[in-house]
Design a protein around this motif. Structure first.
Motif, PDB file in Angstrom:
ATOM      1  N   ASP A 239     -36.147  10.875  14.690  1.00  0.00           N
ATOM      2  CA  ASP A 239     -35.530  10.069  13.631  1.00  0.00           C
ATOM      3  C   ASP A 239     -34.014  10.019  13.792  1.00  0.00           C
ATOM      4  O   ASP A 239     -33.396   8.970  13.610  1.00  0.00           O
ATOM      5  N   GLN A 240     -33.432  11.138  14.135  1.00  0.00           N
ATOM      6  CA  GLN A 240     -31.986  11.183  14.333  1.00  0.00           C
ATOM      7  C   GLN A 240     -31.570  10.338  15.533  1.00  0.00           C
ATOM      8  O   GLN A 240     -30.563   9.633  15.494  1.00  0.00           O
ATOM      9  N   GLU A 241     -32.379  10.389  16.586  1.00  0.00           N
ATOM     10  CA  GLU A 241     -32.073   9.582  17.761  1.00  0.00           C
ATOM     11  C   GLU A 241     -32.198   8.097  17.436  1.00  0.00           C
ATOM     12  O   GLU A 241     -31.376   7.279  17.863  1.00  0.00           O
ATOM     13  N   PHE A 242     -33.228   7.736  16.651  1.00  0.00           N
ATOM     14  CA  PHE A 242     -33.388   6.342  16.240  1.00  0.00           C
ATOM     15  C   PHE A 242     -32.187   5.897  15.411  1.00  0.00           C
ATOM     16  O   PHE A 242     -31.639   4.818  15.630  1.00  0.00           O
ATOM     17  N   ASP A 243     -31.784   6.733  14.464  1.00  0.00           N
ATOM     18  CA  ASP A 243     -30.646   6.390  13.608  1.00  0.00           C
ATOM     19  C   ASP A 243     -29.365   6.178  14.420  1.00  0.00           C
ATOM     20  O   ASP A 243     -28.545   5.342  14.068  1.00  0.00           O
ATOM     21  N   GLY A 244     -29.205   6.926  15.497  1.00  0.00           N
ATOM     22  CA  GLY A 244     -27.995   6.827  16.308  1.00  0.00           C
ATOM     23  C   GLY A 244     -28.100   5.893  17.489  1.00  0.00           C
ATOM     24  O   GLY A 244     -27.156   5.785  18.290  1.00  0.00           O
ATOM     25  N   LEU A 245     -29.219   5.200  17.630  1.00  0.00           N
ATOM     26  CA  LEU A 245     -29.422   4.313  18.779  1.00  0.00           C
ATOM     27  C   LEU A 245     -28.419   3.166  18.765  1.00  0.00           C
ATOM     28  O   LEU A 245     -28.342   2.400  17.803  1.00  0.00           O
ATOM     29  N   PRO A 246     -27.629   3.027  19.831  1.00  0.00           N
ATOM     30  CA  PRO A 246     -26.655   1.931  19.868  1.00  0.00           C
ATOM     31  C   PRO A 246     -27.340   0.591  20.128  1.00  0.00           C
ATOM     32  O   PRO A 246     -28.403   0.524  20.754  1.00  0.00           O
TER      33      PRO A 246
ATOM     34  N   ALA B  36     -31.389  -6.324   8.221  1.00  0.00           N
ATOM     35  CA  ALA B  36     -30.125  -5.934   7.588  1.00  0.00           C
ATOM     36  C   ALA B  36     -29.775  -4.468   7.854  1.00  0.00           C
ATOM     37  O   ALA B  36     -28.608  -4.125   7.985  1.00  0.00           O
ATOM     38  N   LEU B  37     -30.779  -3.617   7.950  1.00  0.00           N
ATOM     39  CA  LEU B  37     -30.548  -2.179   8.080  1.00  0.00           C
ATOM     40  C   LEU B  37     -30.380  -1.683   9.512  1.00  0.00           C
ATOM     41  O   LEU B  37     -29.732  -0.669   9.736  1.00  0.00           O
ATOM     42  N   TYR B  38     -30.984  -2.386  10.456  1.00  0.00           N
ATOM     43  CA  TYR B  38     -31.031  -1.877  11.822  1.00  0.00           C
ATOM     44  C   TYR B  38     -30.396  -2.845  12.812  1.00  0.00           C
ATOM     45  O   TYR B  38     -30.419  -4.056  12.619  1.00  0.00           O
ATOM     46  N   ASN B  39     -29.879  -2.284  13.912  1.00  0.00           N
ATOM     47  CA  ASN B  39     -29.309  -3.132  14.957  1.00  0.00           C
ATOM     48  C   ASN B  39     -30.429  -3.661  15.861  1.00  0.00           C
ATOM     49  O   ASN B  39     -31.605  -3.289  15.701  1.00  0.00           O
ATOM     50  N   ALA B  40     -30.079  -4.514  16.797  1.00  0.00           N
ATOM     51  CA  ALA B  40     -31.076  -5.175  17.643  1.00  0.00           C
ATOM     52  C   ALA B  40     -31.933  -4.187  18.431  1.00  0.00           C
ATOM     53  O   ALA B  40     -33.148  -4.375  18.553  1.00  0.00           O
ATOM     54  N   ALA B  41     -31.343  -3.140  18.950  1.00  0.00           N
ATOM     55  CA  ALA B  41     -32.111  -2.152  19.712  1.00  0.00           C
ATOM     56  C   ALA B  41     -33.083  -1.406  18.806  1.00  0.00           C
ATOM     57  O   ALA B  41     -34.236  -1.149  19.192  1.00  0.00           O
ATOM     58  N   GLN B  42     -32.659  -1.066  17.601  1.00  0.00           N
ATOM     59  CA  GLN B  42     -33.538  -0.373  16.664  1.00  0.00           C
ATOM     60  C   GLN B  42     -34.711  -1.262  16.251  1.00  0.00           C
ATOM     61  O   GLN B  42     -35.845  -0.791  16.169  1.00  0.00           O
ATOM     62  N   VAL B  43     -34.452  -2.542  16.015  1.00  0.00           N
ATOM     63  CA  VAL B  43     -35.519  -3.479  15.663  1.00  0.00           C
ATOM     64  C   VAL B  43     -36.505  -3.587  16.821  1.00  0.00           C
ATOM     65  O   VAL B  43     -37.729  -3.575  16.626  1.00  0.00           O
ATOM     66  N   ASP B  44     -35.988  -3.654  18.040  1.00  0.00           N
ATOM     67  CA  ASP B  44     -36.835  -3.712  19.227  1.00  0.00           C
ATOM     68  C   ASP B  44     -37.707  -2.459  19.334  1.00  0.00           C
ATOM     69  O   ASP B  44     -38.913  -2.544  19.570  1.00  0.00           O
ATOM     70  N   VAL B  45     -37.118  -1.301  19.131  1.00  0.00           N
ATOM     71  CA  VAL B  45     -37.860  -0.037  19.199  1.00  0.00           C
ATOM     72  C   VAL B  45     -38.939  -0.003  18.121  1.00  0.00           C
ATOM     73  O   VAL B  45     -40.076   0.409  18.381  1.00  0.00           O
ATOM     74  N   LEU B  46     -38.616  -0.441  16.908  1.00  0.00           N
ATOM     75  CA  LEU B  46     -39.623  -0.475  15.845  1.00  0.00           C
ATOM     76  C   LEU B  46     -40.797  -1.375  16.214  1.00  0.00           C
ATOM     77  O   LEU B  46     -41.956  -1.018  15.982  1.00  0.00           O
ATOM     78  N   GLY B  47     -40.493  -2.532  16.760  1.00  0.00           N
ATOM     79  CA  GLY B  47     -41.563  -3.441  17.182  1.00  0.00           C
ATOM     80  C   GLY B  47     -42.451  -2.824  18.234  1.00  0.00           C
ATOM     81  O   GLY B  47     -43.685  -2.864  18.138  1.00  0.00           O
ATOM     82  N   ARG B  48     -41.853  -2.224  19.235  1.00  0.00           N
ATOM     83  CA  ARG B  48     -42.625  -1.567  20.289  1.00  0.00           C
ATOM     84  C   ARG B  48     -43.437  -0.411  19.729  1.00  0.00           C
ATOM     85  O   ARG B  48     -44.601  -0.227  20.081  1.00  0.00           O
TER      86      ARG B  48
END
Length: 102
Positions: free
Chosen positions: A10-17, A70-82
């Motif tokens: 979770d911490q890594e996800f939160d800090g994902l650039p 609104a809450l997540y950047n593009a990489a985080q959205v991509d990771v969530l989808g995957r």
């Protein structure tokens, strides 16, 4: 659910650039997927929230999409989808849901 999510993934996800590379995204999605699958099992309303809210399904879906964007950047959205796709594969057949990619 939120209280239980404070581990390293979770911490890594939160800090994902936003510019995280492909390998980092895939690795994180693979580690996040079992956590999502556990949440789907532990909190069945995640798969079918409609009976718990007054708005229609389309409104719920649109609200979730807007919040994620609104809450997540593009990489985080991509990771969530995957991770959502991978989590579906980890569910027992009786619990497979049709959760859509983020």
């Amino acid at each position: 659910m939120v209280e239980a999510d404070n581990g390293p993934v979770d911490q890594e996800f939160d800090g994902l650039p936003a510019d995280a590379d492909e390998a980092t995204r895939q690795d994180l999605a693979e580690r996040l997927a079992p956590i999502l699958a556990t949440h789907i099992v532990d909190y069945p309303w995640l798969s079918d929230p409609a009976p718990h809210v007054s708005a229609g399904e389309q409104v719920i879906r649109q609200t979730v999409v807007e919040a994620v964007v609104a809450l997540y950047n593009a990489a985080q959205v991509d990771v969530l989808g995957r991770a959502c796709v991978l989590a579906q594969k980890l569910l027992p057949p009786a619990l497979e849901t049709g959760i859509e990619e983020a």
